[in-house]
Design a protein around this motif. Sequence first.
Motif, PDB file in Angstrom:
ATOM      1  N   ALA A  93       0.831  -1.208   0.000  1.00  0.00           N
ATOM      2  CA  ALA A  93       0.000   0.000   0.000  1.00  0.00           C
ATOM      3  C   ALA A  93       0.862   1.253   0.000  1.00  0.00           C
ATOM      4  O   ALA A  93       0.565   2.227  -0.710  1.00  0.00           O
ATOM      5  CB  ALA A  93      -0.926  -0.016   1.207  1.00  0.00           C
ATOM      6  N   VAL A  94       1.911   1.251   0.752  1.00  0.00           N
ATOM      7  CA  VAL A  94       2.813   2.417   0.772  1.00  0.00           C
ATOM      8  C   VAL A  94       3.438   2.608  -0.593  1.00  0.00           C
ATOM      9  O   VAL A  94       3.573   3.731  -1.087  1.00  0.00           O
ATOM     10  CB  VAL A  94       3.885   2.246   1.872  1.00  0.00           C
ATOM     11  N   GLN A  95       3.837   1.556  -1.266  1.00  0.00           N
ATOM     12  CA  GLN A  95       4.451   1.651  -2.584  1.00  0.00           C
ATOM     13  C   GLN A  95       3.461   2.210  -3.607  1.00  0.00           C
ATOM     14  O   GLN A  95       3.824   3.029  -4.444  1.00  0.00           O
ATOM     15  CB  GLN A  95       4.954   0.271  -3.045  1.00  0.00           C
ATOM     16  N   VAL A  96       2.224   1.755  -3.536  1.00  0.00           N
ATOM     17  CA  VAL A  96       1.228   2.214  -4.505  1.00  0.00           C
ATOM     18  C   VAL A  96       0.878   3.683  -4.262  1.00  0.00           C
ATOM     19  O   VAL A  96       0.773   4.469  -5.204  1.00  0.00           O
ATOM     20  CB  VAL A  96      -0.026   1.313  -4.450  1.00  0.00           C
ATOM     21  N   LEU A  97       0.699   4.042  -3.026  1.00  0.00           N
ATOM     22  CA  LEU A  97       0.278   5.407  -2.722  1.00  0.00           C
ATOM     23  C   LEU A  97       1.389   6.432  -2.953  1.00  0.00           C
ATOM     24  O   LEU A  97       1.120   7.575  -3.275  1.00  0.00           O
ATOM     25  CB  LEU A  97      -0.228   5.495  -1.282  1.00  0.00           C
ATOM     26  N   THR A  98       2.613   6.069  -2.784  1.00  0.00           N
ATOM     27  CA  THR A  98       3.712   7.008  -2.975  1.00  0.00           C
ATOM     28  C   THR A  98       4.288   6.937  -4.379  1.00  0.00           C
ATOM     29  O   THR A  98       5.237   7.649  -4.686  1.00  0.00           O
ATOM     30  CB  THR A  98       4.835   6.731  -1.955  1.00  0.00           C
TER      31      THR A  98
END
Length: 152
Positions: free
Chosen positions: A123-128
């Motif tokens: 999720a962090v990778q997708v959002l950033t």
Amino acid sequence: MFPENTSHRPTEQAVTIHQPTPIAPYPAAPIVPVQHGSVPAVTSIVLPDGRVITGYAVDHTRPEPVTAMPVVSRTAVNIALGGIGFASVCGGLLLLTTFIAALAALVQQLIILAAVIFGGFTAVQVLTAGQSKGATTVNIRKAVIKRNHFHG
């Protein structure tokens, strides 16, 4: 002293003397070798009238002692010992099943923790992704589908 009547007088009888007849000598028995300790000792007994009797002491045969039957059968003892052994193992089996249940719960918690960590990382990778400089931007246009044909 005695009357002259001879009818009361003891009559003299003829005394017969018997001479013993000699016994023919018996041939000597052959000597048989005997193991040491197997010949009983010679025993002499003096009778009350003074005669001496010499001979071998003979042991009377003794019957085999009767083995007493046990009060409880061996099968019953084995069953009782098996029950005691099973009862002592049951505590260990209970601990073993408790240990296996705790180990299964630990593995389940580790799997859930890994899923949460991996999901959070994703999720962090997708959002950033859109905010970093090296990211690729993909524009999605509105597509129209008419009669099962794609028109882009």
